[in-house]
Enzyme design. Structure first.
Site, short mmCIF file in Angstrom:
data_model
loop_
_atom_site.label_atom_id
_atom_site.label_comp_id
_atom_site.label_asym_id
_atom_site.label_seq_id
_atom_site.Cartn_x
_atom_site.Cartn_y
_atom_site.Cartn_z
N ASP A 235 10.11 -184.53 -72.31
CA ASP A 235 9.21 -184.59 -71.34
C ASP A 235 9.32 -185.75 -70.54
OD1 ASP A 235 6.77 -184.43 -70.01
OD2 ASP A 235 5.60 -183.82 -71.60
N HIS B 104 7.02 -174.17 -65.56
CA HIS B 104 6.25 -175.24 -65.32
C HIS B 104 7.11 -176.15 -64.25
CE1 HIS B 104 3.72 -178.81 -66.13
NE2 HIS B 104 4.99 -179.51 -66.34
#
Length: 395
Positions: free
Chosen positions: A212, A303
């Protein structure tokens, strides 16, 4: 029988275990001197003074606490300026390993662990101080998104401090010192604590197991995308905007998804973080690539496809931290992400991206925004004697 004196270099067994206590003690002293650790390295510190506040472009530390405050009724412009002076002075000391004024646990300041303290102002500060004309146009709560389930206990606030360090004890002490100093003028609205860990040079993972924070701004892009140029509000030159979102993760249902489903949802591989069209984490995703059946390799609902900027002006600096709190009643876990986004203009940089995510992000099935706040981050303090927000209150 063997001679114990030979085995123990002239020390008999009796002398070694009993009568030789003095000799053994002397030998022990010798060992402790030989094994004494090397002198400790100098404390790791981050500078407090500079044109920008620390804790933004600073290399992200392992621990964070975001704390928001509400002003008590009747607080004046001078009171707010006093809070900022006090916080600035204490932060300047604490970040360099020096006790704050009236610090009751000065021993806890000896390991600053790259401590930074970043101060933010919410909309209420400008109203209370009679300075609404100097309030940036974007400084207001974000619009309502259909995916939001916002809770007041994690949202908004008149003042905010972001406290970061590589040690949790350092963060906890700094938070206590800074909160205790302003209890007569403020009340704590919320505290959100987070953590992130990764080997040097590697991108951390969130609690869904995904790498991330791969695509972030380079240092050369900060002047144009993060630091305000003072064109609209001269006092804000060198400052920035912070959007903080608390995003809950439903890990129990995420656990039911197989690895392929997780990768298609995010658009990246689990093992390396590479886009599904690449082999390395930092490969540029190819959203036009299709498989032998003509199906996009990276789904349009993934995403990374929805978060992708449509032009350079939609980019911002991200600092993400995991949180893992005690479960609520009936829950197994209470985990998620504290997502901090820094930029010049929330309306033109952050909102278009957030709108696309709210409209059609496959990850929304497993993530829910439950907290949201927007703060202006004033420029830094350039020299001792100044304070954060001085350009706002004294210009």
């Amino acid at each position: 029988m063997p001679d114990h004196r030979t085995r123990f270099g002239g020390l008999s067994r009796r002398r070694l275990l009993g009568g030789g206590a003095a000799a053994a003690g002397a030998a022990g002293i010798g060992w402790s001197l030989l094994d004494r650790p090397e002198p400790a390295p100098p404390p790791a510190t981050e500078p407090f003074y500079g044109p920008h506040q620390a804790g933004i472009s600073t290399a992200a530390q392992d621990h964070v606490a975001f704390v928001a405050f509400d002003l008590r009724p009747g607080v004046t412009r001078d009171d707010i300026a006093g809070i900022l002076r006090l916080w600035s002075g204490d932060a300047a000391r604490l970040t360099q390993g020096t006790p704050a004024l009236a610090d009751t646990e000065p021993q806890l300041t000896a390991r600053p662990a790259r401590l930074t303290v970043t101060i933010g102002l919410g909309p209420g500060v400008f109203t209370a101080a009679g300075l609404d004309q100097r309030r940036p146009a974007w400084l207001r709560p974000l619009p309502s998104f259909p995916i939001d389930r916002l809770e007041s206990r994690w949202s908004d606030g008149d003042l905010m401090i972001q406290v970061c360090a590589d040690e949790a004890t350092t963060v906890a002490h700094a938070v206590r010192v800074l909160c205790r100093a302003v209890t007569t003028l403020t009340t704590v609205r919320w505290v959100q604590r987070g953590f992130r860990n990764a080997a040097p040079g590697q991108t951390p993972r969130n609690l869904m197991g995904q790498i991330d924070g791969t695509e972030n701004l380079a240092a050369a892009e900060l002047d144009s995308l993060v630091w305000d140029d003072g064109a609209a509000q001269p006092w804000l030159s060198g400052g920035t905007a912070l959007v903080l979102r608390r995003i809950a993760m439903n890990l129990e249902t995420w656990d039911e998804i197989d690895p392929e489903g997780r990768e298609l949802t995010v658009g990246r591989t689990l093992a390396t973080g590479a886009p599904l069209t690449g082999t390395d984490e930092f490969d540029a995703p190819d959203f036009a690539a299709v498989d032998q059946h003509g199906i996009p390799v990276i789904p349009a609902s993934s995403h990374i496809a929805r978060a992708r900027h449509t032009h350079a002006g939609e980019r911002f600096l991200r600092r993400g931290y995991n949180y893992d709190d005690a479960p609520e009643a009936g829950q197994v876990s209470n985990s998620g992400l504290l997502f901090a986004a820094f930029q010049r203009d929330v309306d033109t940089q952050y909102l278009p991206v957030q709108q696309r995510l709210a409209d059609f992000d496959a990850l929304n099935v497993w993530t829910t925004p439950i907290g949201s706040a927007v703060f202006v981050i004033p420029p830094g303090v350039t020299a001792p004697g100044g304070y954060v927000g001085q350009s706002l209150f004294e210009s």
